[in-house]
Design an enzyme around this catalytic site. Structure first.
Site, PDB file in Angstrom:
ATOM      1  N   CYS A 181       0.838  -1.199   0.000  1.00 53.09           N
ATOM      2  CA  CYS A 181       0.000   0.000   0.000  1.00 53.09           C
ATOM      3  C   CYS A 181       0.876   1.255   0.000  1.00 53.09           C
ATOM      4  O   CYS A 181       1.489   1.578  -1.001  1.00 53.09           O
ATOM      5  CB  CYS A 181      -1.004  -0.037   1.161  1.00 53.09           C
ATOM      6  SG  CYS A 181      -2.350   1.162   0.954  1.00 53.09           S
TER       7      CYS A 181
ATOM      8  N   HIS B  45      -3.677  -5.001   0.643  1.00 47.82           N
ATOM      9  CA  HIS B  45      -3.166  -5.426   1.948  1.00 47.82           C
ATOM     10  C   HIS B  45      -3.173  -6.948   2.076  1.00 47.82           C
ATOM     11  O   HIS B  45      -4.103  -7.539   2.625  1.00 47.82           O
ATOM     12  CB  HIS B  45      -4.010  -4.796   3.068  1.00 47.82           C
ATOM     13  CG  HIS B  45      -3.729  -3.347   3.256  1.00 47.82           C
ATOM     14  ND1 HIS B  45      -2.808  -2.876   4.171  1.00 47.82           N
ATOM     15  CD2 HIS B  45      -4.216  -2.255   2.621  1.00 47.82           C
ATOM     16  CE1 HIS B  45      -2.747  -1.559   4.102  1.00 47.82           C
ATOM     17  NE2 HIS B  45      -3.597  -1.151   3.168  1.00 47.82           N
TER      18      HIS B  45
ATOM     19  N   GLU C 190      -1.648  -8.706   4.096  1.00 46.45           N
ATOM     20  CA  GLU C 190      -1.653  -9.128   5.509  1.00 46.45           C
ATOM     21  C   GLU C 190      -3.059  -9.281   6.057  1.00 46.45           C
ATOM     22  O   GLU C 190      -3.245  -9.844   7.153  1.00 46.45           O
ATOM     23  CB  GLU C 190      -0.852  -8.136   6.364  1.00 46.45           C
ATOM     24  CG  GLU C 190      -1.575  -6.871   6.782  1.00 46.45           C
ATOM     25  CD  GLU C 190      -1.678  -5.811   5.693  1.00 46.45           C
ATOM     26  OE1 GLU C 190      -2.206  -4.722   5.983  1.00 46.45           O
ATOM     27  OE2 GLU C 190      -1.201  -6.061   4.563  1.00 46.45           O
TER      28      GLU C 190
END
Length: 227
Positions: free
Chosen positions: A114, A209, A211
């Protein structure tokens, strides 16, 4: 075999609460080190420091992740701030740009997530669009989602060959590409969603993202390069 040591940039906050404590803290959402661990790496957290120490920090790592966060200060790419751009995080910008530059110089595998993708672009002389619609969630602190389509023949497409839905939360995007960068994936509206440097060294940025997802392939690609 030892797990590759992957540095992940973190940030300062004036106040964080845990147990009976409320203190300034170096902060990073747990999804980042958990994804590194699931993907076969060992996470080392890197809070902002003097940019002069970035090369020393990177020299001790097998790979580097620049995490998400607030907007890059527009002065870094020669622009005036849009009213919708976040307040500057100058200390973090300086530290993370120095980390990116050190990783590029040393050939240390690098993944920008990002904001990290945007910083990679800026570090290589690129610019950013300061506001786009449709890439955030329905409210602050809520991730949105959209489809990302890989560009055939790119490093990103080698790792993730099919279009996929990704968790996303950004309102800025790559405009002019930095030196040598190629787009590795697009959103359906044409927004660049991955950028990379071709060549032997692993350098990849993704605008979403990973994660926050169960898909580990992007991080696993970094870990393989770091190993």
């Amino acid at each position: 075999m030892a797990r590759p040591l992957i540095g992940v940039s973190t940030y300062w906050v004036d106040s964080a609460r845990w147990g009976g404590w409320e203190l300034p803290a170096a902060l990073l959402p747990a999804g980042y080190p958990l994804l590194v661990r699931r993907s076969g790496g060992l996470a080392a957290l890197l809070p902002p420091d003097d940019p002069a120490h970035a090369a020393d920090a990177v020299a001790r790592l097998d790979g580097l992740v620049i995490s998400g966060g607030p907007d890059v200060e527009p002065v870094r790419y020669g622009a005036e701030p849009d009213p919708r751009t976040d307040p500057p995080a100058s200390e973090r910008d300086a530290w993370e740009l120095a980390l990116v530059e050190a990783a590029l110089a040393a050939g240390v595998p690098l993944l920008g997530i990002c904001r990290g993708m945007q910083l990679l672009n800026v570090a290589l002389g690129g610019t950013l669009v300061q506001h786009i619609d449709g890439h955030r969630g329905p409210a602050g602190g809520v991730f949105g989602g959209h489809t990302v389509k890989p560009v055939p023949g790119t490093r990103y497409a080698d790792a993730v060959p099919e279009a996929m839905e990704v968790p996303t939360y950004h309102h800025q995007a790559v405009d002019a590409l930095g030196r040598g960068l190629l787009v590795g994936a697009h959103a359906e509206d044409g927004t660049p969603e991955a950028v990379e440097l071709p060549g032997d060294h692993f350098v990849l940025g993704v605008q979403w993202h990973p994660e926050m997802d169960e898909d580990e392939r992007v991080m696993r690609a970094l870990i393989r390069a770091a190993a």
